[in-house]
Design a protein around this motif. Structure first.
Motif, PDB file in Angstrom:
ATOM      1  N   PRO A 203      50.412  35.684  30.252  1.00 11.72           N
ATOM      2  CA  PRO A 203      51.472  34.914  30.664  1.00 11.72           C
ATOM      3  C   PRO A 203      51.454  34.741  31.979  1.00 11.72           C
ATOM      4  CG  PRO A 203      52.255  36.155  28.823  1.00 11.72           C
ATOM      5  CD  PRO A 203      51.089  37.061  29.391  1.00 11.72           C
ATOM      6  N   PRO A 204      51.410  33.539  32.393  1.00 11.23           N
ATOM      7  CA  PRO A 204      51.493  33.294  34.146  1.00 11.23           C
ATOM      8  C   PRO A 204      53.067  33.704  34.428  1.00 11.23           C
ATOM      9  CG  PRO A 204      51.772  31.412  33.021  1.00 11.23           C
ATOM     10  CD  PRO A 204      51.584  32.294  31.844  1.00 11.23           C
ATOM     11  N   SER A 205      53.035  34.081  35.957  1.00 12.74           N
ATOM     12  CA  SER A 205      54.360  34.305  36.381  1.00 12.74           C
ATOM     13  C   SER A 205      55.329  32.981  36.370  1.00 12.74           C
ATOM     14  CB  SER A 205      54.311  34.825  37.860  1.00 12.74           C
ATOM     15  OG  SER A 205      53.723  33.689  38.723  1.00 12.74           O
ATOM     16  N   LEU A 206      56.219  33.091  36.501  1.00 15.04           N
ATOM     17  CA  LEU A 206      57.280  31.959  36.520  1.00 15.04           C
ATOM     18  C   LEU A 206      57.125  31.291  38.010  1.00 15.04           C
ATOM     19  CD1 LEU A 206      59.705  30.577  35.145  1.00 15.04           C
ATOM     20  CD2 LEU A 206      61.251  32.188  36.269  1.00 15.04           C
ATOM     21  N   ASP A 207      56.680  32.037  38.947  1.00 13.10           N
ATOM     22  CA  ASP A 207      56.318  31.303  40.286  1.00 13.10           C
ATOM     23  C   ASP A 207      55.034  30.367  39.957  1.00 13.10           C
ATOM     24  OD1 ASP A 207      58.423  32.437  41.708  1.00 13.10           O
ATOM     25  OD2 ASP A 207      57.124  34.221  42.123  1.00 13.10           O
TER      26      ASP A 207
ATOM     27  N   VAL B 240      52.692  25.096  39.359  1.00 12.85           N
ATOM     28  CA  VAL B 240      51.757  23.847  38.556  1.00 12.85           C
ATOM     29  C   VAL B 240      52.905  22.749  38.207  1.00 12.85           C
ATOM     30  CG1 VAL B 240      50.940  23.589  36.127  1.00 12.85           C
ATOM     31  CG2 VAL B 240      50.383  25.728  37.508  1.00 12.85           C
ATOM     32  N   CYS B 241      54.022  23.103  37.929  1.00 11.10           N
ATOM     33  CA  CYS B 241      54.916  21.986  37.662  1.00 11.10           C
ATOM     34  C   CYS B 241      54.954  20.947  39.018  1.00 11.10           C
ATOM     35  CB  CYS B 241      56.090  22.251  37.209  1.00 11.10           C
ATOM     36  SG  CYS B 241      56.341  22.847  35.818  1.00 11.10           S
ATOM     37  N   ASP B 242      55.161  21.582  40.101  1.00  6.57           N
ATOM     38  CA  ASP B 242      55.184  20.763  41.401  1.00  6.57           C
ATOM     39  C   ASP B 242      53.947  19.714  41.593  1.00  6.57           C
ATOM     40  OD1 ASP B 242      57.652  21.850  42.027  1.00  6.57           O
ATOM     41  OD2 ASP B 242      56.931  23.508  43.301  1.00  6.57           O
ATOM     42  N   SER B 243      52.763  20.345  41.203  1.00  9.84           N
ATOM     43  CA  SER B 243      51.544  19.667  41.246  1.00  9.84           C
ATOM     44  C   SER B 243      51.491  18.481  40.096  1.00  9.84           C
ATOM     45  CB  SER B 243      50.467  20.329  41.226  1.00  9.84           C
ATOM     46  OG  SER B 243      50.182  21.156  40.002  1.00  9.84           O
ATOM     47  N   VAL B 244      51.951  18.792  39.065  1.00  4.68           N
ATOM     48  CA  VAL B 244      52.116  17.731  37.930  1.00  4.68           C
ATOM     49  C   VAL B 244      52.941  16.652  38.030  1.00  4.68           C
ATOM     50  CG1 VAL B 244      52.345  17.274  35.417  1.00  4.68           C
ATOM     51  CG2 VAL B 244      50.981  19.261  36.344  1.00  4.68           C
TER      52      VAL B 244
ATOM     53  N   ALA C  35      64.187  17.838  35.032  1.00  2.68           N
ATOM     54  CA  ALA C  35      65.508  18.655  34.645  1.00  2.68           C
ATOM     55  C   ALA C  35      64.970  20.111  34.274  1.00  2.68           C
ATOM     56  CB  ALA C  35      66.146  18.117  33.611  1.00  2.68           C
ATOM     57  N   THR C  36      63.859  20.121  33.708  1.00  2.00           N
ATOM     58  CA  THR C  36      63.252  21.312  33.225  1.00  2.00           C
ATOM     59  C   THR C  36      62.877  22.333  34.343  1.00  2.00           C
ATOM     60  OG1 THR C  36      62.393  20.378  31.140  1.00  2.00           O
ATOM     61  CG2 THR C  36      61.225  22.293  31.690  1.00  2.00           C
ATOM     62  N   VAL C  37      61.946  21.478  35.286  1.00  2.00           N
ATOM     63  CA  VAL C  37      61.719  22.207  36.665  1.00  2.00           C
ATOM     64  C   VAL C  37      62.985  22.843  37.347  1.00  2.00           C
ATOM     65  CG1 VAL C  37      60.324  22.063  38.827  1.00  2.00           C
ATOM     66  CG2 VAL C  37      59.637  20.862  36.585  1.00  2.00           C
ATOM     67  N   ALA C  38      63.967  22.157  37.468  1.00  2.00           N
ATOM     68  CA  ALA C  38      65.184  22.663  38.219  1.00  2.00           C
ATOM     69  C   ALA C  38      65.659  23.695  37.171  1.00  2.00           C
ATOM     70  CB  ALA C  38      66.192  21.403  38.250  1.00  2.00           C
ATOM     71  N   ASP C  39      65.885  23.750  35.930  1.00  8.04           N
ATOM     72  CA  ASP C  39      66.421  25.003  35.163  1.00  8.04           C
ATOM     73  C   ASP C  39      65.361  26.152  35.521  1.00  8.04           C
ATOM     74  OD1 ASP C  39      67.933  26.083  33.147  1.00  8.04           O
ATOM     75  OD2 ASP C  39      66.206  25.701  31.859  1.00  8.04           O
TER      76      ASP C  39
ATOM     77  N   ASN D  60      66.298  27.628  38.780  1.00  7.07           N
ATOM     78  CA  ASN D  60      67.438  28.334  38.592  1.00  7.07           C
ATOM     79  C   ASN D  60      67.389  29.532  38.022  1.00  7.07           C
ATOM     80  OD1 ASN D  60      69.048  26.265  39.966  1.00  7.07           O
ATOM     81  ND2 ASN D  60      69.604  25.282  38.058  1.00  7.07           N
ATOM     82  N   ARG D  61      66.413  29.634  36.819  1.00  6.98           N
ATOM     83  CA  ARG D  61      66.317  31.002  36.195  1.00  6.98           C
ATOM     84  C   ARG D  61      65.499  31.594  37.193  1.00  6.98           C
ATOM     85  NH1 ARG D  61      68.017  30.573  30.851  1.00  6.98           N
ATOM     86  NH2 ARG D  61      68.656  28.468  30.323  1.00  6.98           N
ATOM     87  N   ARG D  62      64.540  31.251  37.835  1.00  2.30           N
ATOM     88  CA  ARG D  62      63.835  32.316  38.510  1.00  2.30           C
ATOM     89  C   ARG D  62      64.965  33.110  39.580  1.00  2.30           C
ATOM     90  NH1 ARG D  62      61.077  36.314  39.817  1.00  2.30           N
ATOM     91  NH2 ARG D  62      59.733  35.987  41.702  1.00  2.30           N
ATOM     92  N   LEU D  63      65.851  32.147  40.224  1.00  3.67           N
ATOM     93  CA  LEU D  63      66.737  32.854  41.371  1.00  3.67           C
ATOM     94  C   LEU D  63      67.645  33.754  40.672  1.00  3.67           C
ATOM     95  CD1 LEU D  63      67.627  29.338  43.277  1.00  3.67           C
ATOM     96  CD2 LEU D  63      66.234  31.348  43.960  1.00  3.67           C
ATOM     97  N   GLU D  64      68.086  33.451  39.395  1.00  5.59           N
ATOM     98  CA  GLU D  64      68.946  34.387  38.467  1.00  5.59           C
ATOM     99  C   GLU D  64      68.035  35.703  38.339  1.00  5.59           C
ATOM    100  OE1 GLU D  64      70.079  32.471  34.783  1.00  5.59           O
ATOM    101  OE2 GLU D  64      71.134  31.152  35.818  1.00  5.59           O
ATOM    102  N   LEU D  65      66.709  35.568  38.191  1.00  2.00           N
ATOM    103  CA  LEU D  65      65.888  36.798  37.874  1.00  2.00           C
ATOM    104  C   LEU D  65      65.819  37.630  39.066  1.00  2.00           C
ATOM    105  CD1 LEU D  65      64.106  38.260  35.764  1.00  2.00           C
ATOM    106  CD2 LEU D  65      62.105  36.851  36.559  1.00  2.00           C
TER     107      LEU D  65
END
Length: 101
Positions: free
Chosen positions: A48-52, A57-61, A78-82, A85-90
């Motif tokens: 599985p790829p890292s969250l980063d 990929v989402c930024d380029s798509v 909204a999904t990318v923002a979520d 946020n989850r990456r910051l929580e992690l």
């Protein structure tokens, strides 16, 4: 919904079709090439790829979606923002765990 190779390739083909319909052959070819590379070269059971990496990929798509599937952009953003946020929580949890041990 799980993200797998088939779903990504299907989305890339959809983007290619939309680009072709709008006359943007360069984008259509690029999307089809990426789909081909994934189909031919991506491992069947990848690590599985890292969250980063997913966020990158989402930024380029995002710009492609804005151009060819504008109706999907709000939910995508909204999904990318979520994810961000989850990456910051992690990261906060990882910092807290390293100070405990």
């Amino acid at each position: 919904m799980a993200v797998d190779r088939k779903a990504i390739v299907a989305d890339l083909r959809r983007i290619a079709d939309l680009a072709e319909e709008s006359g943007d052959r360069a984008t259509a070819v690029k999307a089809l090439r990426i789909a081909w590379d994934i189909t031919c070269h991506a491992p069947a059971s990848p690590k599985p790829p890292s969250l980063d990496a997913i966020i990158a990929v989402c930024d380029s798509v995002g710009p492609l979606m804005a151009r060819f599937a504008p109706e999907d952009v709000p939910s995508f953003l909204a999904t990318v923002a979520d994810l961000r946020n989850r990456r910051l929580e992690l990261l906060a949890e990882e910092r807290e765990n390293t100070t405990i041990h």
